[in-house]
Write a protein that holds these residues in place. Structure first.
Motif, PDB file in Angstrom:
ATOM      1  N   ARG A   1      15.425   1.710  10.121  1.00 60.51           N
ATOM      2  CA  ARG A   1      14.029   1.733   9.882  1.00 60.51           C
ATOM      3  C   ARG A   1      13.432   1.674  11.228  1.00 60.51           C
ATOM      4  NH1 ARG A   1      13.616   3.860   5.614  1.00 60.51           N
ATOM      5  NH2 ARG A   1      13.891   2.736   3.603  1.00 60.51           N
TER       6      ARG A   1
ATOM      7  N   GLN B   1      11.200   6.519  11.943  1.00 59.62           N
ATOM      8  CA  GLN B   1       9.806   6.286  11.560  1.00 59.62           C
ATOM      9  C   GLN B   1       9.128   7.623  10.803  1.00 59.62           C
ATOM     10  OE1 GLN B   1       7.813   3.456  11.280  1.00 59.62           O
ATOM     11  NE2 GLN B   1       9.941   2.654  11.684  1.00 59.62           N
TER      12      GLN B   1
ATOM     13  N   PHE C   1       3.132  10.269   7.158  1.00 56.48           N
ATOM     14  CA  PHE C   1       2.813  10.852   5.818  1.00 56.48           C
ATOM     15  C   PHE C   1       1.625  11.620   5.782  1.00 56.48           C
ATOM     16  CE2 PHE C   1       5.009   6.931   5.006  1.00 56.48           C
ATOM     17  CZ  PHE C   1       5.932   7.395   4.123  1.00 56.48           C
TER      18      PHE C   1
ATOM     19  N   SER D   1      -4.161   7.364   2.378  1.00 52.38           N
ATOM     20  CA  SER D   1      -3.458   6.431   1.295  1.00 52.38           C
ATOM     21  C   SER D   1      -2.318   5.762   2.199  1.00 52.38           C
ATOM     22  CB  SER D   1      -3.104   7.451   0.249  1.00 52.38           C
ATOM     23  OG  SER D   1      -1.900   8.158   0.641  1.00 52.38           O
TER      24      SER D   1
ATOM     25  N   ASP E   1      -3.478   0.941   5.148  1.00 43.49           N
ATOM     26  CA  ASP E   1      -4.265  -0.466   4.055  1.00 43.49           C
ATOM     27  C   ASP E   1      -5.783  -0.419   4.483  1.00 43.49           C
ATOM     28  OD1 ASP E   1      -4.842  -2.669   3.027  1.00 43.49           O
ATOM     29  OD2 ASP E   1      -2.955  -3.428   3.061  1.00 43.49           O
TER      30      ASP E   1
ATOM     31  N   ARG F   1      -7.744  -2.650   4.217  1.00 43.52           N
ATOM     32  CA  ARG F   1      -8.001  -3.893   4.452  1.00 43.52           C
ATOM     33  C   ARG F   1      -7.574  -4.208   6.007  1.00 43.52           C
ATOM     34  NH1 ARG F   1      -8.817  -7.305  -0.304  1.00 43.52           N
ATOM     35  NH2 ARG F   1      -9.102  -5.899  -1.858  1.00 43.52           N
TER      36      ARG F   1
ATOM     37  N   GLY G   1       1.726   5.710  -4.541  1.00 42.85           N
ATOM     38  CA  GLY G   1       0.650   6.249  -3.528  1.00 42.85           C
ATOM     39  C   GLY G   1       1.319   5.906  -2.254  1.00 42.85           C
ATOM     40  N   GLY G   2       0.721   6.372  -1.272  1.00 47.20           N
ATOM     41  CA  GLY G   2       1.293   6.439  -0.026  1.00 47.20           C
ATOM     42  C   GLY G   2       1.449   5.198   0.643  1.00 47.20           C
ATOM     43  N   LEU G   3       0.653   4.175   0.492  1.00 45.69           N
ATOM     44  CA  LEU G   3       0.744   3.012   1.000  1.00 45.69           C
ATOM     45  C   LEU G   3       1.842   2.159   0.888  1.00 45.69           C
ATOM     46  CD1 LEU G   3      -0.774   0.915   2.866  1.00 45.69           C
ATOM     47  CD2 LEU G   3      -1.599  -0.179   0.932  1.00 45.69           C
TER      48      LEU G   3
ATOM     49  N   GLN H   1       4.885   3.573   0.332  1.00 40.34           N
ATOM     50  CA  GLN H   1       6.027   4.538   0.975  1.00 40.34           C
ATOM     51  C   GLN H   1       5.763   4.116   2.412  1.00 40.34           C
ATOM     52  OE1 GLN H   1       7.758   7.173  -0.039  1.00 40.34           O
ATOM     53  NE2 GLN H   1       7.272   6.729  -2.121  1.00 40.34           N
ATOM     54  N   ALA H   2       4.542   4.131   2.948  1.00 42.52           N
ATOM     55  CA  ALA H   2       4.332   3.828   4.409  1.00 42.52           C
ATOM     56  C   ALA H   2       5.022   2.415   4.847  1.00 42.52           C
ATOM     57  CB  ALA H   2       2.996   4.087   4.781  1.00 42.52           C
TER      58      ALA H   2
ATOM     59  N   ARG I   1       7.143   0.836   3.462  1.00 46.44           N
ATOM     60  CA  ARG I   1       8.550   0.757   3.318  1.00 46.44           C
ATOM     61  C   ARG I   1       9.341   1.605   4.539  1.00 46.44           C
ATOM     62  NH1 ARG I   1       9.285   1.866  -3.008  1.00 46.44           N
ATOM     63  NH2 ARG I   1       9.006  -0.312  -3.580  1.00 46.44           N
ATOM     64  N   SER I   2       8.572   2.692   5.007  1.00 42.61           N
ATOM     65  CA  SER I   2       9.247   3.444   6.018  1.00 42.61           C
ATOM     66  C   SER I   2       8.763   2.740   7.515  1.00 42.61           C
ATOM     67  CB  SER I   2       8.552   4.915   6.060  1.00 42.61           C
ATOM     68  OG  SER I   2       7.117   4.810   6.586  1.00 42.61           O
ATOM     69  N   VAL I   3       7.782   1.896   7.469  1.00 41.61           N
ATOM     70  CA  VAL I   3       7.589   1.037   8.524  1.00 41.61           C
ATOM     71  C   VAL I   3       8.713  -0.119   8.743  1.00 41.61           C
ATOM     72  CG1 VAL I   3       6.191  -0.669   9.848  1.00 41.61           C
ATOM     73  CG2 VAL I   3       5.359   1.517   8.832  1.00 41.61           C
ATOM     74  N   GLY I   4       9.339  -0.435   7.718  1.00 44.34           N
ATOM     75  CA  GLY I   4      10.536  -1.459   7.846  1.00 44.34           C
ATOM     76  C   GLY I   4      10.112  -2.601   7.195  1.00 44.34           C
ATOM     77  N   LEU I   5       8.754  -2.848   6.553  1.00 42.87           N
ATOM     78  CA  LEU I   5       8.445  -4.053   6.055  1.00 42.87           C
ATOM     79  C   LEU I   5       9.206  -4.442   4.791  1.00 42.87           C
ATOM     80  CD1 LEU I   5       4.404  -3.964   5.752  1.00 42.87           C
ATOM     81  CD2 LEU I   5       5.928  -5.223   7.425  1.00 42.87           C
TER      82      LEU I   5
ATOM     83  N   ARG J   1       1.292  -8.489   1.129  1.00 37.60           N
ATOM     84  CA  ARG J   1       0.234  -8.196   2.219  1.00 37.60           C
ATOM     85  C   ARG J   1      -0.559  -7.139   1.951  1.00 37.60           C
ATOM     86  NH1 ARG J   1       3.410  -8.267   7.493  1.00 37.60           N
ATOM     87  NH2 ARG J   1       4.878 -10.335   7.318  1.00 37.60           N
ATOM     88  N   HIS J   2       0.202  -6.292   1.267  1.00 37.80           N
ATOM     89  CA  HIS J   2      -0.719  -4.798   1.172  1.00 37.80           C
ATOM     90  C   HIS J   2      -0.860  -4.371  -0.265  1.00 37.80           C
ATOM     91  CE1 HIS J   2      -0.251  -4.056   5.393  1.00 37.80           C
ATOM     92  NE2 HIS J   2       0.911  -4.358   5.389  1.00 37.80           N
TER      93      HIS J   2
ATOM     94  N   PRO K   1      -3.120  -7.421  -2.661  1.00 34.34           N
ATOM     95  CA  PRO K   1      -4.509  -7.578  -2.148  1.00 34.34           C
ATOM     96  C   PRO K   1      -5.289  -6.289  -2.749  1.00 34.34           C
ATOM     97  CG  PRO K   1      -3.261  -8.188  -0.495  1.00 34.34           C
ATOM     98  CD  PRO K   1      -2.405  -7.651  -1.606  1.00 34.34           C
ATOM     99  N   ASN K   2      -4.825  -4.956  -2.558  1.00 32.33           N
ATOM    100  CA  ASN K   2      -5.208  -3.816  -2.895  1.00 32.33           C
ATOM    101  C   ASN K   2      -5.392  -3.467  -4.509  1.00 32.33           C
ATOM    102  OD1 ASN K   2      -6.246  -2.799  -0.353  1.00 32.33           O
ATOM    103  ND2 ASN K   2      -4.319  -2.807   0.204  1.00 32.33           N
TER     104      ASN K   2
END
Lengths: 616, 297
Positions: A375, A379, A382, A387, A390, A392, B163-165, B167-168, B170-174, B182-183, B186-187
């Motif tokens: 990971r 990288q 998208f 979307s 975040d 927030r 949704g995209g968040l 996916q994003a 996961r791809s960042v590695g969280l 965290r994401h 809350p949303n």
């Protein structure tokens, strides 16, 4: 001026409630004559859609015309009572929208809806039915009687848009307003719709064609009106406006518009194995240089339960490798498997069969630790930054989190990376305190790119990274990608449906159709002389602002094959103008050539197409 | 419901909250100690009359406010907590984890099961098992609301995951946990939390309904449902005030809470045309419920 079908003079449209009113359109003027296609060009928020809705008298609540005149087919639209306006919509003026699926009633057959629109204007039952079949044939739908009985969701995108045009044309209007009618369609399908509109205009229809795509406008329209911030900045014959724009804004738009420019320097080729499914790695591939090696990778999505199972063949037997430092474009129509491939490369999805190797390591069945390392190295960016960020989190929060995730926690180091990232994606640090909603689309996508760059990845995968952005922004964001791949040594994989857009960035291209690789080649060779008939069809369908008065060619018949039941033999054969019996029976193997790998029994060898596509 | 109506509801709801807090200081009589006056019709000394045991109806009604509100609040908070946990289990895949997938399906079916149990029967069963008292009532009222919150959260998590968040992230590695806490959560919580304010009115109504049927708090504790039920026997003989006054107060409170709750929800989740029409439906439901209690009374 009897031939003038639509005239808009000094139109002013205001939006908003109470004290806060904004002018969406400020003194717009335009006119459409009989048999003329007039292009209305502008970016989002330029007021082009409001202008067109005002012509129909269909402005949304809270938006109203406060000044100017609109003459439709000799009637002063603005002074007419609603009753009379309704009578004009259909027989005098009609509209086609971008998304036909949301414009059709989902529960009624296409034919029923067309008949209803005729009956509303007092046409008899039998006559309406006959006219319905007639008009469906007119817009080029095969077997109009059968199509009339189908429901909107049963039609493919292009067919649906044709049916929408048929609905608009049913009452024989004098004026057709088309608002981005081809934006949601593949270029190959778009080319067919554009040709249809041109033919209708040649038969006497006046068409107001709203678009952000200068290439499409250049090919289709007789006259062009350019709008910006609710004002008309320039208007006149297409040859003058597109060929020799005077206003700086038109020049900017044109400079940013993707076209097919001169060939670029040849980069590293993608090497594809000759036999899909051959297990042994090709000896010619320098294994250290190959970042990714895909061996006979398939991804099937199975849905439904016993008895009614449908399998979507998103990818079928794809073998390829991606070399270090290259920038690879993955191209094809919608449903070709581009995004699925990108997701497999990013380990966001796993293949149904076959192997995706990253530096020789299989991505499926990786340990947690290895996955974390992966990971960091790979990288993703998208399509839609709105979307994927975040709402927030401020820019800084988003970037800090990405850094923290990969072990950069020292505040001084984090601050240093912020500065570096801000320079890399050209996003001023003064914006770092903002939330995504306070940024423009282009700025948001820069944030998403910066987030992806935060852990200093080796590979950056971008899935249609600019297709949700305005034209002038697209070029700027693509510049960021080009810099990354050229100067920072990043391995770039970019999915796109727009061949012109990625030309400057990619040095090799993989062309997918229906989940299989058709051609994969060095970009320069591809643009100069596509050898697969499908590649050629894709290239020829790309609208080009340089081609004034010349519409994109239709070299692929019909529309993309249904991925739930891929055709036997060569996947492309039902649409291929060169298909022979062999193509119907036997799937062509990927064959290596000096500058590309090709899966075709009868490749194009005559460089007849080069002159047309490569010219500038 | 129009703006004015909602404002009015907010105002009345707010005033009645004050009443609940200030109750003990403003009630003219002790709500749990009978006076000498039995079955007195409304008068200057007893604005809402007295009941068969000589309790001042006005004092009991005001004091009952505290009981009902306390039970409803506790039940909503409890169901929110349990609902969020179950909603996460049912709605989030944790990166396609097999174990969580099975657990999620199990939770889905559990929620089906919970929703298929009639609340009144459940309330009676709880009372039979644990005795009459606040914990039993709170548990019963919370029980009804758990699936509502869990389902709301489940559906917003499901759509968030497409949704995209996600996916994003996961791809960042969280990690999945960081992504969720965290994401995603809350949303996604907005609509669930916002609906808690609407649920409060319903919870009050249910508390009263359980008491009315004898599955509520122990009798000396002032409570609307019990009061209405106790007075119902006297309505045929003309002593209407014992049931009607608390009934009116109950209806007014529930409607005000429902409307005020909707205002809060819309403000939290950004009102859209579609949502507003859904609200209208729920208001109707709340009013029908109120009518039912009135009829019972």
């Amino acid at each position: 001026m009897s031939s003038m079908r639509l005239q808009v003079r000094d139109l002013v449209v205001e939006a908003g409630r109470g004290g806060e009113r904004t002018q969406a359109v400020r003194g717009a003027c335009l006119s459409v004559a009989e048999g003329q296609v007039v292009g209305l060009v502008g970016e989002s928020g330029s007021g082009k859609t409001m202008t067109s809705l005002a012509c129909l008298g269909l402005l949304p609540p809270g938006v109203e015309v406060v000044g100017g005149e609109i003459t439709v087919d000799g009637h002063a639209m603005l002074t007419l009572p609603e009753r009379d306006r309704r009578a004009l919509r259909g027989p005098s003026i009609a509209m086609v929208f971008q998304d036909p699926l949301s414009s059709f009633h989902p529960g009624l057959s296409v034919g029923t809806q067309i008949v209803h629109s005729l009956r509303d204007h007092g046409v008899g039952r039998a006559e309406a039915k006959a006219r319905c079949i007639e008009v469906l044939g007119e817009v080029g739908l095969p077997k109009p009687e059968a199509q009339a009985r189908r429901f909107p969701h049963q039609l493919s995108g292009g067919m649906r848009q044709r049916a929408m045009i048929a609905l608009a044309l049913a009452n024989r209007p004098r004026i057709l307003i088309a608002d981005e009618p081809t934006t949601a369609l593949d270029p190959t399908v778009q080319a067919g719709i554009l040709r249809l509109l041109r033919r209708l205009a040649d038969d006497g229809l006046g068409v107001l064609f709203i678009s952000h795509n200068l290439g499409v406008v250049a090919g289709l329209c007789d006259e062009v009106t350019v709008m910006r911030n609710g004002e008309v900045v320039e208007s006149g014959p297409t040859a003058r406006i597109i060929g020799d724009p005077q206003h700086p804004y038109t020049q900017t738009l044109l400079a940013a518009a993707p076209s097919l420019p001169d060939p670029v320097e040849v980069g590293d080729p993608i090497v594809v194995r000759e036999e899909p499914g051959a297990a042994a790695p090709d000896s010619r591939v320098d294994r250290d240089a190959a970042v990714y090696t895909l061996a006979d990778v398939s991804r099937h999505f199975v849905s439904g339960s016993r008895g009614r199972k449908t399998t979507v063949h998103a990818l079928d037997g794809v073998s390829l490798s991606i070399t270090k430092g290259s920038s690879t474009g993955i191209v094809g129509e919608s449903g070709s498997g581009k995004s699925t491939l990108a997701r497999l490369l990013g380990a966001l999805d796993a293949p149904s069969s076959g192997q995706v190797l990253f530096h020789g390591q299989d991505l499926t069945g990786m340990s947690k630790q290895d996955m974390r390392a992966f990971r960091r190295k790979v990288q993703f960016v998208f399509q839609d930054p709105t979307s994927s960020l975040d709402p927030r989190y401020t820019v800084e929060d988003t970037l800090r989190e990405a850094l923290h995730t990969h072990g950069v926690t020292d505040p001084a180091q984090v601050a240093r990376r912020f500065t570096e990232l801000s320079e890399q994606v050209r996003l001023p640090k003064s914006l770092f305190g903002r939330y995504p909603r306070e940024l423009s689309g282009g700025q948001r996508q820069r944030v998403a790119i910066a987030r992806a760059l935060a852990p200093r990845p080796e590979v950056l995968i971008a899935d249609e990274p600019v297709s949700s952005l305005d034209v002038s922004i697209q070029a700027q964001v693509m510049d960021v990608f080009r810099d990354l791949s050229e100067n920072d040594g990043l391995t770039l994989v970019m999915v796109s449906h727009d061949l012109a857009l990625i030309r400057d960035v990619c040095d090799s291209l993989v062309t997918l159709y229906n989940g299989t690789v058709m051609e994969s080649s060095q970009a320069a060779a591809y643009y100069e002389q596509p050898m697969h008939p499908y590649s050629s069809a894709l290239l020829h369908s790309m609208p080009n602002p340089r081609h004034i008065g010349r519409l994109p060619e239709v070299l692929a018949l019909g529309e993309p094959a249904d991925p739930t039941s891929p055709p036997p033999g060569c996947r492309f054969h039902p649409r291929c103008p060169r298909a022979q019996d062999l193509c119907r029976e036997q799937r062509p193997a990927l064959t290596a050539m000096p500058d590309r790998v090709l899966a075709c029994h009868f490749p194009l060898t005559v460089p007849a197409v080069t002159a047309e596509v490569g010219e500038r | 419901m129009n703006k004015v109506g909602r404002r009015l509801a907010m105002l009345v709801g707010g005033l009645s909250l004050l009443l609940a807090v200030a109750g003990p200081w403003i009630t003219p009589y002790d709500p749990e100690r009978p006076t000498a006056d039995v079955l007195m019709s409304p008068s200057a000394s007893h604005p809402m009359g007295t009941d068969a045991s000589g309790l001042d109806v006005f004092s009991v009604t005001v004091a009952a406010y505290r009981t009902d509100l306390l039970i409803a609040l506790a039940a909503v908070v409890l169901s929110l907590v349990v609902g969020i946990v179950l909603g996460v289990l049912a709605g989030y895949s944790f990166g396609g984890s097999r174990a969580f997938g099975i657990l999620g399906k199990a939770v889905d079916r559990l929620l089906d099961l919970v929703q298929s149990i009639p609340v009144v029967i459940l309330g009676l069963a709880l009372v039979a098992t644990f005795g009459r008292g606040m914990p039993s009532v709170i548990a019963a009222v919370a029980f009804v609301n758990v699936p509502v919150f869990a389902r709301l959260l489940r559906s917003s998590l499901k759509s968030a995951e497409r949704g995209g968040l996600v996916q994003a992230c996961r791809s960042v590695g969280l990690s999945e946990r960081a992504t969720l806490l965290r994401h995603v959560l809350p949303n996604s919580l907005d609509s669930t939390l916002a609906n808690a304010s609407v649920a409060l009115g319903g919870a009050i109504l249910l508390t009263a309904a359980l008491s009315f049927l004898g599955a509520g708090v122990r009798p000396p504790t002032p409570e609307w449902g019990a009061l209405i039920s106790g007075g119902a026997n006297y309505v045929p003989t003309g002593q209407w005030w014992i049931s009607v006054f608390p009934g009116l107060v109950l209806s007014l409170t529930v409607v005000c809470f429902a409307l005020a709750g909707e205002s809060v929800r819309d403000r939290l989740s950004g009102a859209s045309g579609r949502k507003r029409s859904a609200d209208a439906g729920q208001t109707d439901a709340a009013q029908t419920d109120t009518d039912t209690v009135m009829r019972l009374a």
